[in-house]
Design an enzyme around this catalytic site. Structure first.
Site, PDB file in Angstrom:
ATOM      1  N   ASP A 106      49.481  80.305   4.749  1.00  0.00           N
ATOM      2  CA  ASP A 106      49.254  79.072   5.519  1.00  0.00           C
ATOM      3  C   ASP A 106      47.797  78.628   5.359  1.00  0.00           C
ATOM      4  O   ASP A 106      47.122  78.300   6.335  1.00  0.00           O
ATOM      5  CB  ASP A 106      49.630  79.234   6.988  1.00  0.00           C
ATOM      6  CG  ASP A 106      49.748  77.894   7.703  1.00  0.00           C
ATOM      7  OD1 ASP A 106      49.623  76.847   7.036  1.00  0.00           O
ATOM      8  OD2 ASP A 106      49.954  77.895   8.927  1.00  0.00           O
ATOM      9  N   PHE A 139      46.967  72.390   0.004  1.00  0.00           N
ATOM     10  CA  PHE A 139      45.833  72.130  -0.884  1.00  0.00           C
ATOM     11  C   PHE A 139      45.329  70.684  -0.767  1.00  0.00           C
ATOM     12  O   PHE A 139      44.457  70.263  -1.506  1.00  0.00           O
ATOM     13  CB  PHE A 139      46.183  72.505  -2.325  1.00  0.00           C
ATOM     14  CG  PHE A 139      45.981  73.990  -2.631  1.00  0.00           C
ATOM     15  CD1 PHE A 139      45.612  74.888  -1.637  1.00  0.00           C
ATOM     16  CD2 PHE A 139      46.151  74.477  -3.917  1.00  0.00           C
ATOM     17  CE1 PHE A 139      45.416  76.242  -1.910  1.00  0.00           C
ATOM     18  CE2 PHE A 139      45.951  75.837  -4.206  1.00  0.00           C
ATOM     19  CZ  PHE A 139      45.591  76.716  -3.200  1.00  0.00           C
ATOM     20  N   HIS A 174      55.631  81.046   9.629  1.00  0.00           N
ATOM     21  CA  HIS A 174      54.569  81.575  10.503  1.00  0.00           C
ATOM     22  C   HIS A 174      55.057  81.981  11.894  1.00  0.00           C
ATOM     23  O   HIS A 174      54.601  81.460  12.914  1.00  0.00           O
ATOM     24  CB  HIS A 174      53.363  80.641  10.597  1.00  0.00           C
ATOM     25  CG  HIS A 174      53.650  79.167  10.702  1.00  0.00           C
ATOM     26  ND1 HIS A 174      54.595  78.657  11.541  1.00  0.00           N
ATOM     27  CD2 HIS A 174      53.095  78.103  10.073  1.00  0.00           C
ATOM     28  CE1 HIS A 174      54.603  77.343  11.410  1.00  0.00           C
ATOM     29  NE2 HIS A 174      53.712  76.990  10.535  1.00  0.00           N
ATOM     30  N   HIS A 226      39.872  73.277   6.869  1.00  0.00           N
ATOM     31  CA  HIS A 226      39.191  72.124   7.447  1.00  0.00           C
ATOM     32  C   HIS A 226      37.692  72.338   7.262  1.00  0.00           C
ATOM     33  O   HIS A 226      37.237  73.483   7.167  1.00  0.00           O
ATOM     34  CB  HIS A 226      39.500  71.992   8.940  1.00  0.00           C
ATOM     35  CG  HIS A 226      40.951  71.820   9.246  1.00  0.00           C
ATOM     36  ND1 HIS A 226      41.619  70.636   9.044  1.00  0.00           N
ATOM     37  CD2 HIS A 226      41.881  72.696   9.716  1.00  0.00           C
ATOM     38  CE1 HIS A 226      42.892  70.778   9.393  1.00  0.00           C
ATOM     39  NE2 HIS A 226      43.082  72.025   9.794  1.00  0.00           N
TER      40      HIS A 226
HETATM   41 ZN   LIG Z   1      51.300  75.354   7.202  1.00  0.00          ZN
END
Ligand SMILES: [Zn+2]
Length: 479
Positions: free
Chosen positions: A322, A78, A251, A326
């Site tokens: 995740d 965040f 991930h 951007h």
């Molecule tokens: Zn990450």
């Protein structure tokens, strides 16, 4: 009759709840049943059977919809402090609430990075008053100052986050094998779980020196190939075996990593995460600019289907977003320079539901049970939140989502709530939507009116910290 604080007592002496949801399909740890629940003073006070009358100030009939525990997204960025042009808690927590997420665990690679546990209250203070959802933190590890870990207090952080790959100037990237071993040893002594970005930077560097860096700059799957992930996972397994450290690999992107981790988990305290991105997209979707570039890279359709089998069989422990936003301008930078990562906290629940429904569509109750397990119950257990969150059960926080499995939608325009303002799912329809999100009894998202609640999300104690473990080394070897 003794009423919990904040509740009312009706004329007949019965306790009146604040809110009741009735006639839904209730996703409980023991299965999916028709019924509802009552919420009193921020907690689930009662589960209701199919015909039980609700006694509440406000009752909502949720016929045709699921009532499930609020999603716990244990992997978000965040971006506060320092990177709030990409995301902040006002926007990020709106995206979360609109996606059925009621608790997030935030990553430490902000500016400055979160590396000193003594600053955790300051970090929470930056957020308080701006977040719709409850929150806690992963602590980054500064390889040059491992003694900082001694200051972690019980409940202060969900665990440690280690980046094994990344730019060499970042203090939180642990590149040297000896240093990684020292982190595992210390974490085991302190009883802290280590979550890892497990890609081996030395493997990438070796390949780059051989073939020339930038050779594959337009194809992340080749520029940062699966070998980097496989080497790193093998190292994590070896370190877990040696030190007994609880390790959670984030991930995971390739079939080989899933196989290795699933095999290792039978005898070691090792778990892993897959993301909504790696479950949804393949490297073919990463063409046409950097929008869907992330690390680890998107792999092949065969890899993606192995990730889905890990979901179906519950080999995977958690599914995270995740969420790494951007700005559009950053993503439009020349190939190879645009930063990896994309938003996803708003789309996570719907993306997992969409993919499960497409593959195993016949049993919607089974599907919702698996979703509640991997998106709520297991992250709660893994990160020390289970005493308060992760299940629909009396006494727990009333973090509840009303989920409509039949709505089809695409995140676009003003229905994207992240500050970055774009979504990798635009023009890719998702099935299923959070229509009402309740956090500790407060409605924080109502899709019908496109309304959010109050930003009263709280820093939530997390993590497990056992006492120091006695050394298993013989005394003579300890010198
Ligand atoms: Zn990450």
């Amino acid at each position: 009759v003794s009423a919990p604080p904040g509740s009312e007592i009706g004329p007949d002496g019965a306790v009146t709840a604040d809110l009741a949801l009735t006639n839904g399909r209730l996703v409980t740890p023991d299965g999916v049943v028709t019924g509802g629940l009552e919420i009193t003073a921020g907690r689930i006070s009662r589960l209701l059977g199919v015909d039980a009358p609700a006694r509440a100030v406000r009752t909502v009939d949720v016929r045709g919809r699921y009532v499930m525990p609020g999603v716990i997204d244990s992997h978000v960025h965040f971006r506060v402090p320092g990177l709030s042009h990409k995301e902040d808690w006002t926007h990020g927590s709106r995206a979360a609430a609109a996606g059925g997420v009621t608790t997030v665990i935030d990553m430490p690679n902000t500016q400055p990075a979160f590396l000193d546990p003594r600053t955790v209250a300051d970090r929470a203070g930056l957020i308080e008053g701006t977040s719709l959802v409850d929150f806690c933190f992963h602590l980054g590890v500064d390889g040059g100052r491992l003694e900082l870990l001694d200051h972690v207090e019980s409940g202060a952080v969900a665990g440690l986050k280690v980046f094994m790959a990344g730019h060499h100037t970042a203090p939180h990237v642990i590149r040297e094998p000896e240093l990684l071993a020292a982190v595992f040893a210390r974490a085991a002594e302190l009883g802290l779980r280590v979550s890892l970005h497990a890609e081996d930077q030395a493997t990438f560097d070796l390949l780059d020196e051989w073939r020339g860096a930038g050779r594959h700059r337009l194809n992340a799957d080749l520029a940062r190939p699966r070998s980097g992930g496989i080497v790193a996972v093998a190292r994590v397994i070896e370190l877990t075996r040696r030190h007994g450290t609880a390790a959670h690999v984030l991930h995971v992107s390739s079939a080989e990593e899933v196989d290795l981790l699933t095999a290792a988990a039978r005898e070691l305290p090792i778990t892993f995460e897959v993301t909504g991105h790696h479950l949804t997209f393949t490297r073919a979707d990463a063409r046409g600019g950097a929008w869907r570039n992330l690390s680890p890279a998107l792999r092949t359709a065969r890899d993606r289907e192995r990730l889905w089998r890990a979901v179906r069989r519950a080999e995977v422990t958690t599914i995270g977003s995740d969420h790494s936003p951007h700005t559009r301008a950053e993503k439009l930078a020349p190939p190879g320079l645009a930063p990896p990562g994309m938003p996803g906290v708003q789309e996570l629940l719907a993306a997992v539901h969409t993919g499960l429904a497409r593959r195993w569509g016949r049993d919607p109750d089974w599907r919702m049970g698996r979703i509640a397990q991997l998106l709520a119950a297991r992250p709660a257990e893994l990160f020390g939140l289970a005493e308060r969150k992760g299940r629909l059960a009396p006494g727990l926080d009333a973090d509840v989502v009303v989920f409509d499995p039949d709505v089809t939608w695409s995140p676009t325009g003003d229905s994207i709530w992240s500050r970055c303002g774009w979504s990798p799912h635009e023009a890719r329809p998702l099935t299923g939507m959070a229509v009402l999100t309740v956090r500790r009894g407060e409605v924080i998202w109502d899709a019908a009116g496109r309304r959010f609640g109050r930003p009263t999300g709280r820093w939530t104690p997390a993590g497990v910290r056992r006492g120091p473990r006695p050394s298993t080394e013989p005394a003579s070897a300890a010198r």
